[in-house]
Design an enzyme around this catalytic site. Structure first.
Site, PDB file in Angstrom:
ATOM      1  N   GLU A 117      -9.749  -1.978   5.098  1.00 26.66           N
ATOM      2  CA  GLU A 117     -10.217  -1.342   6.622  1.00 26.66           C
ATOM      3  C   GLU A 117     -11.633  -2.203   6.797  1.00 26.66           C
ATOM      4  O   GLU A 117     -12.324  -2.604   6.023  1.00 26.66           O
ATOM      5  CB  GLU A 117     -10.600   0.127   6.521  1.00 26.66           C
ATOM      6  CG  GLU A 117      -9.499   1.117   6.496  1.00 26.66           C
ATOM      7  CD  GLU A 117      -8.528   1.297   7.687  1.00 26.66           C
ATOM      8  OE1 GLU A 117      -8.348   0.471   8.361  1.00 26.66           O
ATOM      9  OE2 GLU A 117      -8.043   2.298   7.782  1.00 26.66           O
ATOM     10  N   ASP A 154       0.988  -1.207  -0.013  1.00 27.59           N
ATOM     11  CA  ASP A 154       0.046  -0.004  -0.004  1.00 27.59           C
ATOM     12  C   ASP A 154       0.722   1.363   0.070  1.00 27.59           C
ATOM     13  O   ASP A 154       2.113   1.160   0.350  1.00 27.59           O
ATOM     14  CB  ASP A 154      -1.080   0.024   1.172  1.00 27.59           C
ATOM     15  CG  ASP A 154      -0.281  -0.744   2.336  1.00 27.59           C
ATOM     16  OD1 ASP A 154       0.974  -0.584   2.812  1.00 27.59           O
ATOM     17  OD2 ASP A 154      -0.972  -1.171   3.352  1.00 27.59           O
ATOM     18  N   ASN A 206      -7.351  -2.554  14.554  1.00 23.62           N
ATOM     19  CA  ASN A 206      -8.897  -2.631  13.956  1.00 23.62           C
ATOM     20  C   ASN A 206      -8.910  -4.057  13.015  1.00 23.62           C
ATOM     21  O   ASN A 206     -10.294  -4.312  12.313  1.00 23.62           O
ATOM     22  CB  ASN A 206      -9.306  -1.638  13.047  1.00 23.62           C
ATOM     23  CG  ASN A 206      -8.760  -1.204  11.991  1.00 23.62           C
ATOM     24  OD1 ASN A 206      -7.799  -1.877  11.265  1.00 23.62           O
ATOM     25  ND2 ASN A 206      -8.889   0.007  11.392  1.00 23.62           N
ATOM     26  N   HIS A 256      -7.491  -4.722  10.235  1.00 26.20           N
ATOM     27  CA  HIS A 256      -7.018  -4.548   8.735  1.00 26.20           C
ATOM     28  C   HIS A 256      -5.950  -5.114   8.070  1.00 26.20           C
ATOM     29  O   HIS A 256      -4.862  -5.618   8.968  1.00 26.20           O
ATOM     30  CB  HIS A 256      -7.051  -3.079   8.432  1.00 26.20           C
ATOM     31  CG  HIS A 256      -5.865  -2.318   8.579  1.00 26.20           C
ATOM     32  ND1 HIS A 256      -6.091  -1.025   9.124  1.00 26.20           N
ATOM     33  CD2 HIS A 256      -4.589  -2.688   8.743  1.00 26.20           C
ATOM     34  CE1 HIS A 256      -4.776  -0.576   9.476  1.00 26.20           C
ATOM     35  NE2 HIS A 256      -3.746  -1.469   9.349  1.00 26.20           N
TER      36      HIS A 256
END
Ligand code: F6R
Length: 243
Positions: free
Chosen positions: A143, A67, A136, A138
């Site tokens: 996400e 990314d 979280n 991801h």
């Protein structure tokens, strides 16, 4: 999932470095998917050391990073490209023509994502994908939400993800871009083998959800349960709430 728990982050990093070294020795033209973040820093240190000592030859290896921030130039200090330069690329004998990165400053971000997918395909797909995991849940920048996206795409970063990346932007969360480009879930899941690393107590919840929980778009990493060859390497703190 094949889960191994280590006494600490250094032992874990050494084990992942051994996996990479062994794979590169077996297949010198390995296609390697790479993460950024705090977790793989020890891995990159070990790989750089192994490379200097002649234990790994990266000259025929191809890399694809997961990314990049949208709107950030590749030579800007906060870019993931610069992170990789600092911690890995400039210290090993990778052939720069075989280092692939998403261009966060591309005029047409969707076309850039499509170009990346084509480049991965042209390289024969990813042989070994190394992953971290966000607190979280991801992976890459996929996400949590109501739906997940299969292929490389533009993502809106959640506030907790921007906070976690503030150190790259002088500690100022407002300077962290709101959008990024990321490999999609299928891009990641099509890798032939996956190694996920997680350390620290703040990862215990998402690690337990990934391994013990149902497949849920609220925990993108849970979809790794569908993959036949995933190794999860944890330190004791990250493994604390595993069943
Ligand atoms: C980074 C990436 C992310 C990180 C994750 C964990 O390229 O793809 O999924 O792996 O946010 O980051 P750290 O290791 O900083 O906790």
């Amino acid at each position: 999932m094949n889960v191994t728990i280590f006494s600490g982050a250094a032992a874990l990093a050494a084990a992942v470095a051994d996996i990479v070294a062994e794979r590169v020795r077996r297949s010198p033209s390995l296609v390697l998917g790479l993460p950024t973040g705090r977790t793989p820093l020890g891995l990159y240190r070990q790989l750089v050391r192994a490379s200097r000592e002649g234990g790994i030859d990266f000259s025929r290896v191809t890399t694809f990073n997961l990314d990049e921030f949208l709107g950030v130039l590749c030579h800007e200090a906060g870019s993931y490209r610069q992170y990789m330069e600092r911690h890995f690329f400039r210290h090993v004998n990778l052939d720069r023509r075989q280092v692939h990165f998403l261009d966060g400053a591309a005029d047409d971000p969707q076309a850039e994502c499509d170009r990346y997918e084509t480049a991965i395909e042209a390289a024969g797909g990813i042989d070994l994908q190394i992953l971290g995991i966000g607190a979280n849940g991801h992976i890459g920048f996929n996400e949590p939400g109501d739906r997940l996206v299969a292929r490389t795409h533009v993502v809106r970063l959640r506030v907790e993800t921007r906070r976690a990346n503030a150190s790259l932007f002088g500690g100022d969360v407002d300077r962290v871009p709101r959008y990024a480009l990321s490999m999609g879930m299928a891009t990641i899941l099509h890798a032939r083998a996956i190694v996920l690393m997680a350390t620290g107590a703040e990862k215990a919840g998402c690690v337990a959800a990934m391994i013990n929980g149902p497949l849920a778009t609220r925990t993108p990493a849970s979809f790794l349960q569908l993959h036949p060859e995933v190794r999860v390497l944890l330190d004791q703190a990250a493994a604390r709430t595993l069943k």
